[in-house]
Enzyme design. Sequence first.
Site, short mmCIF file in Angstrom:
data_model
loop_
_atom_site.label_atom_id
_atom_site.label_comp_id
_atom_site.label_asym_id
_atom_site.label_seq_id
_atom_site.Cartn_x
_atom_site.Cartn_y
_atom_site.Cartn_z
N LYS A 1 63.44 34.11 60.76
CA LYS A 1 62.40 34.30 59.73
C LYS A 1 62.77 35.41 58.76
O LYS A 1 62.35 35.38 57.60
CB LYS A 1 61.05 34.56 60.39
CG LYS A 1 60.95 35.82 61.24
CD LYS A 1 60.47 37.04 60.47
CE LYS A 1 60.49 38.28 61.33
NZ LYS A 1 60.03 39.49 60.61
N THR B 1 55.90 37.22 57.05
CA THR B 1 57.07 37.86 56.44
C THR B 1 57.43 37.26 55.09
O THR B 1 58.02 37.94 54.26
CB THR B 1 58.27 37.75 57.40
OG1 THR B 1 57.88 38.19 58.69
CG2 THR B 1 59.42 38.61 56.94
#
Length: 334
Positions: free
Chosen positions: A192, A249
């Site tokens: 991620k 994120t």
Amino acid sequence: MIGSIQKIGILGAGAWGTALACVARRAGREVTLWAHESDVVEAINSDGANPVFLPGVRLEPGIHATSEVSEAIDVDAVLIVCPAQFLRPVTDGLAGDWNKGVPAILCAKGIEHGSLKLMNEVVAETLPHTPVAVLSGPTFAAEVARGLPTAVTLATADPDLQGAISDALATPTFRLYRSDDVVGAEVGGVVKNVLAIACGISEGRGLGDNARAALITRGLAEIVRLGRAKGGRAETFMGLSGLGDLTLTCNAMQSRNFSLGVELGKGASLGEILSSRRSVAEGVYSAAAVIGLAAKLDVDMPICQAVDAVINHHADITKTISALLARPARVELS
């Protein structure tokens, strides 16, 4: 059998390590926080603050910072929060002093360069027979340190260790959801960060919300492909350490990786960006390792490959975006 965890050591007093120290103190544990930087040790002990890595946040009282790593491992459990590429030298250096049976809780996200090993695999080599757990999920350190509501994944194959860590760290605003998929929790956490750089570049180029949504969704497919090939379970990536972490994120300037991507997208060089920061954007250091592991496992990861090309091979961003858009469409769930 894992006993009650009352004393917690934390290796690494960056933003996340300091936030976890606040969590542990809020949960009533005795906390020793090891920092490499003497000014950080002084500020925490004298002022109850970490202005270098967590500015503007008042820390929980009672956190003891130290520059002596031996203090931080003479405890009931150790949270390892040093950057991923430093994990092996840190744990290798501690092997002779690590107390038998003391669990290592891995809180950094990365894949080791060269060996292409996950963090739990590195610890298995450097601290053999040490109980291991992984703590991962959608967390901005400043919010955790302030006690804002947060939920994370706690992954370990040992149910006794799960219970002991949960009892030691859980508070009404810090919820731990249990999993036994250590590989899945790790893969979601590392990939991620690379995808967040891609989303940041898209934002910096003004490509719009549609493009970011597409990057997140197709990026999740890349996480699932790599995670399954490595031995993780697909359902893990629909949880906090997968989709949850990815969503957070890739959508906020609080994310070091997203904000770095935004600056790249606006035309700044990687060198300029890194020289202006003291904190680590793990995606920069993980991109090459993610692509290396993908190649080893024969997994197609075009978005991550594009980020690696920009970060590590000086690829032109405009041409890289055009190449991604020119790829033939595939079946969505593959």
